[in-house]
Design an enzyme around this catalytic site. Structure first.
Site, PDB file in Angstrom:
ATOM      1  N   PHE A   1      52.619 -14.773  38.832  1.00 53.20           N
ATOM      2  CA  PHE A   1      52.736 -13.385  38.368  1.00 53.20           C
ATOM      3  C   PHE A   1      53.694 -13.215  37.194  1.00 53.20           C
ATOM      4  CE2 PHE A   1      56.605 -10.918  39.273  1.00 53.20           C
ATOM      5  CZ  PHE A   1      57.384 -11.866  39.910  1.00 53.20           C
ATOM      6  N   LYS A   2      54.610 -14.160  37.009  1.00 53.40           N
ATOM      7  CA  LYS A   2      55.568 -14.013  35.908  1.00 53.40           C
ATOM      8  C   LYS A   2      54.879 -13.943  34.549  1.00 53.40           C
ATOM      9  CE  LYS A   2      59.588 -15.766  38.322  1.00 53.40           C
ATOM     10  NZ  LYS A   2      58.979 -16.098  39.624  1.00 53.40           N
ATOM     11  N   ASP A   3      53.672 -14.497  34.462  1.00 51.54           N
ATOM     12  CA  ASP A   3      52.923 -14.429  33.197  1.00 51.54           C
ATOM     13  C   ASP A   3      52.689 -12.989  32.749  1.00 51.54           C
ATOM     14  OD1 ASP A   3      52.602 -17.187  32.959  1.00 51.54           O
ATOM     15  OD2 ASP A   3      50.706 -17.198  34.054  1.00 51.54           O
TER      16      ASP A   3
ATOM     17  N   LEU B   1      55.878 -12.017  31.045  1.00 48.98           N
ATOM     18  CA  LEU B   1      56.341 -12.920  29.987  1.00 48.98           C
ATOM     19  C   LEU B   1      55.350 -13.036  28.832  1.00 48.98           C
ATOM     20  CD1 LEU B   1      58.154 -15.635  32.093  1.00 48.98           C
ATOM     21  CD2 LEU B   1      59.160 -14.150  30.356  1.00 48.98           C
TER      22      LEU B   1
END
Ligand SMILES: *Cc1c(COP(=O)(O)O)cnc(C)c1O
Length: 469
Positions: free
Chosen positions: A112-114, A117
């Site tokens: 999920f960090k994508d 970011l």
């Protein structure tokens, strides 16, 4: 929209001026002066919005000093079906009656960090092109964050990434994800040592103020405000996907580590999104579950952090938590300063006997934690009931989510990584590995590009100096 610091030492500042920074200069975290309100009419209007349209509707309120056309272009360039594998960007899937999985891990590194970011990379490049500046991102990773940052910043003008990781200590898949990048602005440094050695080098380099300024050293850690802001969008998207009327509530189950993901949900609720419960799930490292149950926020020494099968939630303290506490204490920076002073001297603070804890109890949070056995059982249960394979982090969220589920209230469980990232755990739970998404079948056999070095901050400073000329 102006931004202030939770410690009170920042004059009201525009979005673009806090964008590239981490901590505020006074050591606090940045937050908007107030949260923009969303009306039921707007929610109704947003029902048919695509992800980029919704992202613009929300983010334009926080990044109001970026010209609208530029912001829209940056968002359109980020949230594409190519990068996130579907037009939906965050697809919603029913798991069973009233229980939904919100897919947040279809970006390039399958976590999920994508979502935040990928946008941050484009915002950074845009900001640097405007000022003619450049930035050398220095970070340490044991896997997830490092690869998300590299995939967000690869090929970006004005930016180089120096990412330290423990040599031969990451999974083969994670190593391949990072080291197969051939972009000349990405520098993978495999450090002989463990993750803490990598982090110590980053600290030592960052503490050299002269070096830090001269080489424009920056970070992309989870306290960056723009990351939190970008995550607010999918709470709206998830709610819109499972409701039909503006007065319908839904609850969210969120596997939590640094309190970044669920902090975005908390802000969405404040903006007027009808969220009933924010269900915070931790693993064995239950710092946050403990706080919400007892009022005591007790930071763990790093040697007491358990290495679990949901490693991205293995935290000693929750770096975004100060944002939430700032609101709970009536936005009084003097109280925040005092609480964090107590953490420094005694390792904890205790709100249980204060009126602030009543505010915490009324904030909509409920919590719980899981063990390895719970996560294994949840992976098996979800697979048996729906045929869907979830990863260990998502399993933690679902386990705790089901404990707090209420009749008639849709429960949206956030999927924070794809199971392929944690193959060994899936084999343990189901007796077979998950399928790999297209494009990742053979990732371990791609050529790799990295430099092996000792955990020596002087040598690593030399390396940065040589590669930034
Ligand atoms: C980072 C991460 C989390 C924890 O998110 P926070 O924002 O730190 O609370 C959960 N699951 C996965 C897979 C992650 O990478």
């Amino acid at each position: 929209m102006r931004y202030l610091s939770t410690r009170g030492g920042l004059a009201p500042t525009a979005f673009s001026d806090i964008l590239l920074g981490g901590l505020a200069p006074d050591g606090g975290l940045t937050l908007p002066e107030s949260y923009p309100a969303v009306t039921p009419d707007e929610l109704a209007e947003w029902r048919d919005f695509s992800y980029p349209q919704l992202a613009f509707a929300i983010l334009s309120r926080f990044a109001d000093d970026i010209p609208a056309a530029d912001l829209q272009a940056l968002i359109d360039q980020t949230y594409t079906a190519e990068a996130f594998r579907s037009e939906a960007i965050t697809p919603i899937t029913p798991l069973s009656d009233g229980i939904w999985l919100l897919g947040l891990s279809n970006g390039p590194t399958l976590a999920f960090k994508d979502i935040a970011l990928q946008l941050l990379g484009n915002l950074f490049e845009y900001a640097l092109l405007k000022t003619g500046g450049h930035l050398n991102i220095l970070g340490a990773t044991s896997g997830d964050t490092g690869s998300s940052a590299e995939y967000a910043l690869r090929g970006k003008r004005g930016i180089r990434v120096f990412m330290l990781s423990p040599h031969q200590k990451m999974s083969r898949f994670q190593t391949a994800q990072m080291f197969s990048l051939q972009d000349p602005n990405i520098f993978n440094i495999a450090v002989r040592g463990v993750f803490d050695d990598c982090q110590d080098v980053v600290k030592a380099v960052s503490n050299d103020a002269g070096f830090k300024t001269h080489y424009a050293i920056g970070t992309v850690n989870s306290i960056n405000w723009a990351r939190v802001a970008a995550q607010i969008v999918y709470y709206f998207k998830g709610w819109l996907a499972v409701t039909t009327h503006a007065d319908q509530q839904a609850s969210f189950a969120v596997p939590s580590g640094n309190f970044g993901n669920i902090c975005a949900g908390y802000i969405a609720k404040h903006m007027g999104l009808p969220i009933r419960r924010l269900i915070l799930a931790t693993n064995e490292n239950n710092v946050l579950d403990e706080f919400f149950r007892t009022g005591v926020y007790r930071v763990r020494p790093t040697d007491q952090v358990a290495h679990t099968s949901s490693p991205s939630m293995d935290i000693s303290k929750a770096s975004n938590f100060e944002r939430f506490i700032f609101d709970m204490v009536g936005r009084d920076p003097a109280v925040v300063q005092e609480l964090w002073r107590q953490i420094d001297v005694q390792g904890y603070f205790d709100l249980s006997a204060t009126p602030y804890f009543q505010t915490v109890r009324e904030s909509g949070f409920v919590t719980g934690s899981s063990t390895h056995q719970h996560r294994m059982a949840t992976i098996r249960r979800v697979y048996a009931e729906s045929g869907i394979i979830i990863d260990t982090h998502t399993a933690d969220g679902i386990k705790v989510g089901l404990e707090h589920r209420e009749q008639g209230i849709p429960l949206i469980c956030l999927e924070t990584a794809l199971p392929v990232k944690f193959e060994d755990s899936i084999v343990e739970a189901l007796g077979r590995p998950p399928e790999r998404p297209t494009g990742y079948e053979d990732i371990e056999s791609l050529p790799q590009r990295f430099t092996i070095m000792d955990a020596d901050s002087i040598a690593i400073k030399d390396y940065i100096a040589q590669n930034t000329g």
